[in-house]
Design an enzyme around this catalytic site. Structure first.
Site, mmCIF file in Angstrom:
data_model
loop_
_atom_site.group_PDB
_atom_site.id
_atom_site.type_symbol
_atom_site.label_atom_id
_atom_site.label_comp_id
_atom_site.label_asym_id
_atom_site.label_seq_id
_atom_site.Cartn_x
_atom_site.Cartn_y
_atom_site.Cartn_z
ATOM 1 N N HIS A 284 0.814 -1.220 0.000
ATOM 2 C CA HIS A 284 0.000 0.000 0.000
ATOM 3 C C HIS A 284 0.844 1.265 0.000
ATOM 4 O O HIS A 284 0.317 2.368 -0.230
ATOM 5 C CB HIS A 284 -0.946 -0.002 1.210
ATOM 6 C CG HIS A 284 -2.294 0.571 0.900
ATOM 7 N ND1 HIS A 284 -2.502 1.561 -0.036
ATOM 8 C CD2 HIS A 284 -3.526 0.275 1.409
ATOM 9 C CE1 HIS A 284 -3.784 1.865 -0.094
ATOM 10 N NE2 HIS A 284 -4.429 1.090 0.765
ATOM 11 N N ASP B 159 -1.937 2.140 -4.912
ATOM 12 C CA ASP B 159 -3.207 2.578 -4.350
ATOM 13 C C ASP B 159 -4.279 1.520 -4.588
ATOM 14 O O ASP B 159 -4.208 0.740 -5.546
ATOM 15 C CB ASP B 159 -3.637 3.901 -4.979
ATOM 16 C CG ASP B 159 -2.688 5.045 -4.634
ATOM 17 O OD1 ASP B 159 -2.079 4.987 -3.546
ATOM 18 O OD2 ASP B 159 -2.548 5.977 -5.448
#
Length: 426
Positions: free
Chosen positions: A394, A398
């Site tokens: 992450h 995204d």
């Protein structure tokens, strides 16, 4: 007699030290030249070290789990170059001289069939299965070699030698009688314990998994994919070309889809150096194929997946996975991956949450294929379905980008004709 000191050899460019993961001999053992004497592990692979000469082991340079420098003294073998250690020949059966021919010879008596040798006494159930530091059954190199030639999995045997070591006699007993299932009737309490040092490949796996989970904030997307059309295409291709080109599994089609999908989503085919704060995106897809072996998980790398045909991909996957399982894969084939695929095959459950192969930023997990009822607008119809479980870093990827990437892979697998379309602009 002379004593030969054998040093830990150079086992790869840039490797200065290696972990001594397992000894296959002990002081006092007699070995032949090229017998495997130990296994050492680096960051890249586990390597078997053969004996340089034949003779008697007089000294070992370390214990399992120790890290040794390349070039340090590994083993000493007392040898006499004028004496060769060879296998004992089979004894010859003495035969009587033929009698002189007579006018009427009596028929030779028919010897009764030789009864099979009785099964060896079963080891005591109180004695645990003997395993070495890497979890492999205890056996001499000659026993291991003979078991490989006979196709016998030593894990099926309970040794009758000292400390539960598997002997040649145990192999003979297995060939004559099959697995020993004797264990007594009734239910008994199990009270034994076993301590096992984490060494070799298992320790490297533990270190890499801990690093990945500590430093990478994972998130996962699980998507259902209908593979009915793909499976029909695969069956027809195998029927038409399988005899000449080899059988295709699902994996080459998935890798083809990934090769297309990363063109539109280069964020996925990347490395993240979190110490330097640098993301490196790759045009080439070097796909890591997670492979389960007797010593643990290994990840051979299929280089330039984007430039391979389905059959070339299938052949190379088989070659790499076979080499990994047979412990003859080189370090150069275990590094450089940019995206990893992992699959549990038919055991693959409905969904998984795979751990990213650091420093990559994504991993694609393949779950088992099942037939499910699917609503087609008028009725429920049976369709072959498969879940993809994908994990992402992450910090780099995204959620929206990851969802787009998974949707692209899903679309390509559900419409397999798109895998073969040359649709991109020149």
């Amino acid at each position: 007699m002379a004593e030969h000191t054998f040093k830990l050899p150079d086992i790869g460019e840039g490797i200065a030290e290696a972990e001594l993961s397992d000894w296959l001999v002990k002081v006092g053992d007699v070995v032949r030249e090229d017998d495997v004497i130990c296994e050492v592990t680096t960051d890249k692979a586990t390597v078997e070290i053969p004996a340089a000469v034949s003779g008697k082991v007089t000294w070992l340079g370390g214990k399992a789990g120790e890290v040794m420098a390349i070039g340090s003294d590994l083993i000493r073998i007392e040898t006499d170059e004028t004496v060769e250690i060879v296998a004992q020949p089979e004894p010859e059966v003495a035969t009587a001289p033929e009698p002189e021919a007579k006018a009427e010879a009596a028929p030779a008596p028919v010897e009764p069939a030789k009864p099979a040798a009785p099964r060896r006494p079963a080891p005591s159930p109180a004695i645990p299965l003997a395993r070495n530091a890497s979890g492999r059954p205890l056996a001499a190199p000659s026993v291991r070699g003979r078991a490989r030639e006979l196709g016998i999995d030593l894990r099926q045997l309970r040794g009758t030698g000292p400390a539960g070591r598997i002997l040649h006699e145990d192999l003979d007993d297995f060939l004559a009688h099959g697995p020993d299932t004797r264990g007594g009737g009734g239910l008994v309490r199990r009270t034994g314990t076993e301590e096992k040092r984490v060494t070799g490949v298992r320790r490297k796996i533990a270190e890499r998994m801990a690093l990945a989970k500590q430093r990478i904030p994972h998130f996962s997307i699980i998507e259902e994919v209908e593979v009915e059309a793909l499976e029909e295409l695969r069956a027809k291709l195998n029927q038409r070309f399988g005899a000449d080109r080899g059988k295709l599994t699902m994996l080459p089609f998935l890798l083809r889809a990934l090769s297309e999908a990363v063109v539109d989503h280069p964020e996925i085919n990347a490395h993240y150096d979190d110490e330097a704060g640098v993301i490196t995106r790759f045009e080439a897809l070097h796909c890591g194929i997670a492979t389960q072996t007797d010593t643990g998980l290994m990840v051979p790398v299929l280089a330039h997946t984007e430039a391979r045909t389905l059959w070339d991909t299938a052949r190379e996957i088989k070659r790499l996975s076979d080499a990994a399982r047979e412990r003859r894969i080189g370090p150069e084939s275990l590094s450089g991956s940019t995206l990893t695929v992992t699959s549990l095959g038919p055991l693959g459950a409905l969904a998984t949450t795979p751990i990213i192969n650091h420093p990559e930023v994504a991993i694609v997990g393949v779950n088992k294929m099942v037939v499910r009822p699917v609503w087609d607008g008028q009725a429920f119809v049976p369709r072959r379905m498969m879940n993809l479980s994908c994990s992402f870093d992450h910090r780099v990827v995204d959620g929206y980008v990851a969802a787009e990437f998974v949707a692209k892979v899903k679309s390509l697998l559900e419409t397999p004709a798109m895998l073969f379309m040359e649709w991109r602009d020149e």
